[in-house]
Design a protein around this motif. Structure first.
Motif, mmCIF file in Angstrom:
data_model
loop_
_atom_site.group_PDB
_atom_site.id
_atom_site.type_symbol
_atom_site.label_atom_id
_atom_site.label_comp_id
_atom_site.label_asym_id
_atom_site.label_seq_id
_atom_site.Cartn_x
_atom_site.Cartn_y
_atom_site.Cartn_z
ATOM 1 N N LEU A 133 0.844 -1.196 0.000
ATOM 2 C CA LEU A 133 0.000 0.000 0.000
ATOM 3 C C LEU A 133 0.879 1.245 0.000
ATOM 4 O O LEU A 133 0.499 2.303 -0.499
ATOM 5 N N GLN A 134 2.052 1.118 0.627
ATOM 6 C CA GLN A 134 3.071 2.168 0.611
ATOM 7 C C GLN A 134 4.393 1.447 0.333
ATOM 8 O O GLN A 134 4.797 0.568 1.104
ATOM 9 N N ASP A 135 5.019 1.797 -0.771
ATOM 10 C CA ASP A 135 6.198 1.045 -1.205
ATOM 11 C C ASP A 135 7.401 1.278 -0.295
ATOM 12 O O ASP A 135 7.451 2.238 0.488
ATOM 13 N N ARG A 136 8.368 0.399 -0.468
ATOM 14 C CA ARG A 136 9.585 0.452 0.350
ATOM 15 C C ARG A 136 10.255 1.825 0.234
ATOM 16 O O ARG A 136 10.449 2.348 -0.868
ATOM 17 N N HIS A 137 10.618 2.398 1.378
ATOM 18 C CA HIS A 137 11.251 3.718 1.402
ATOM 19 C C HIS A 137 11.880 3.934 2.771
ATOM 20 O O HIS A 137 11.697 3.120 3.682
ATOM 21 N N GLU A 138 12.581 5.029 2.902
ATOM 22 C CA GLU A 138 13.006 5.471 4.235
ATOM 23 C C GLU A 138 12.577 6.922 4.365
ATOM 24 O O GLU A 138 12.424 7.618 3.358
ATOM 25 N N ASP A 139 12.412 7.404 5.604
ATOM 26 C CA ASP A 139 11.727 8.681 5.776
ATOM 27 C C ASP A 139 12.614 9.914 5.611
ATOM 28 O O ASP A 139 12.112 11.017 5.417
ATOM 29 N N GLY A 140 13.938 9.743 5.751
ATOM 30 C CA GLY A 140 14.840 10.866 5.513
ATOM 31 C C GLY A 140 14.947 11.845 6.669
ATOM 32 O O GLY A 140 15.626 12.864 6.544
ATOM 33 N N TYR A 191 14.692 0.948 6.292
ATOM 34 C CA TYR A 191 13.715 0.957 5.200
ATOM 35 C C TYR A 191 12.476 0.189 5.657
ATOM 36 O O TYR A 191 12.556 -0.758 6.440
ATOM 37 N N HIS A 192 11.328 0.607 5.148
ATOM 38 C CA HIS A 192 10.072 -0.006 5.580
ATOM 39 C C HIS A 192 9.019 0.153 4.499
ATOM 40 O O HIS A 192 9.224 0.884 3.513
ATOM 41 N N ALA A 193 7.896 -0.522 4.661
ATOM 42 C CA ALA A 193 6.802 -0.475 3.677
ATOM 43 C C ALA A 193 5.529 -0.915 4.388
ATOM 44 O O ALA A 193 5.559 -1.378 5.538
HETATM 45 FE FE LIG Z 1 7.774 5.929 6.096
#
Ligand SMILES: [Fe+2]
Length: 246
Positions: A133-140, A191-193
Motif C-alpha cells: 500500500l506504501q512502497d519500500r522507502h526510508e523517511d529521511g 527501510y520499511h513499507a
Molecule cells: Fe515511512
C-alpha cells in the motif's frame, strides 16, 4: 507509550474517521502539507508509486493558522494535538539520549520542525497488482514513531522483509537517513513499507516525523564535519511529493 499517550493516539485514530466531509474540505492546506490531504498527493520516495491512503498532517508550528476552522472544535483535532504533545516529548527524549550517547553537548530540539501524520488506508483504495500500500522507502528524517491500528508494516533488515507486530501500548521507532548522516554512518537507516493485505481491510496509522530545528547549523556527531541539515531534510521531504520544509 504512557497511558496518556495511548489515550490520545488511539482516540485520534478513532475520531479521524468521524470527521464530516465538509469539515475536512475546510481544513485542507496542501500548499504547506497541512490538514486533510487526499490520496495521490504523496508517493514512495523518488518513485511514482502513490501511497494508497488519504492522510492528515498536523504541524505544531502551524497551529496558530488553524484558528477559525470548525475542525479545531472536534474531538479528532484535540486528540491529534494531545498526540503531538505526547509523541514530541517521547521523540525528543530519544533524540536527546542519542546526542548524549555520542557525547555531544550541543543539544538538538525537534518540536517546531516536526509533524504528525495520520494515514487512512481505505479498503476501496486497495489494488490487486500492488504488493504494498506504501512502497519500500526510508523517511529521511531523524527518527519516526509509528502507531498502526493493525498489522501490515514491514521493515527490511539486510533486504529481508520482517513484519512488525505491536502491542496496543507499543509504538515502533525507526531511523531515517538524516540520522545516519549525522551519526557519520554509525546508525543505519531503516527501510520499511506497508503490505497490501490479501483481503480487503481498512487500516490507519499515526506517525510522528522527528525533524531537527532547521534554523541552526550542525556538525556530524563523531567527525564534527559541517553538514547542511536543512538542505538534506528539505530535499528528502520533497522527494515524497511534499511542499518545501524551508
Ligand atoms: Fe515511512
Amino acid at each position: 507509550m504512557t497511558t496518556s499517550a495511548q489515550k490520545a493516539v488511539w482516540s485520534a485514530l478513532d475520531e479521524i474517521s468521524r470527521v464530516p466531509e465538509d469539515v475536512q474540505a475546510d481544513f485542507c492546506f496542501p500548499d504547506r502539507t497541512d490538514g486533510f490531504l487526499p490520496k495521490g498527493g504523496e508517493h514512495a520516495k523518488y518513485t511514482d508509486n502513490v501511497d494508497l491512503c488519504d492522510r492528515f498532517c498536523y504541524w505544531h508550528h502551524h497551529r496558530a493558522l488553524h484558528a477559525g476552522h470548525p475542525f479545531i472544535h472536534t474531538p479528532a483535532y484535540q486528540n491529534i494535538v494531545n498526540s503531538e504533545a505526547e509523541l514530541s516529548c517521547l521523540a525528543q527524549s530519544i533524540v536527546t539520549s542519542l546526542w548524549d550517547f555520542f557525547r555531544n553537548e550541543e543539544q538538538v530540539t525537534i518540536r517546531d520542525s516536526s509533524y504528525i501524520q495520520l494515514c487512512m488506508y481505505e479498503r476501496k483504495y486497495q489494488e490487486d497488482d500492488r504488493t504494498y500500500l506504501q512502497d519500500r522507502h526510508e523517511d529521511g528524517h531523524l527518527i519516526t514513531l509509528i502507531k498502526p491500528t493493525r498489522d501490515g508494516l514491514v521493515i527490511f533488515l539486510n533486504d529481508r522483509e520482517i513484519p512488525v507486530h505491536l502491542a496496543d501500548d507499543e509504538v515502533i521507532v525507526i531511523t531515517g537517513s538524516l540520522l545516519t548522516l549525522l551519526s557519520d554512518g554509525q546508525i543505519p537507516t531503516m527501510y520499511h513499507a506497508v503490505r497490501n493485505p490479501k483481503m480487503e481491510l481498512a487500516r490507519k496509522s499515526l506517525v510522528y516525523f522527528a525533524i531537527p530545528d532547521l534554523q541552526r547549523s550542525y556538525t556530524t556527531l563523531l567527525g564534527k564535519n559541517p553538514i547542511n541539515v536543512a538542505a538534506f531534510a528539505d530535499e528528502s521531504h520533497r522527494a515524497f511529493g511534499n511542499t518545501p520544509l524551508i
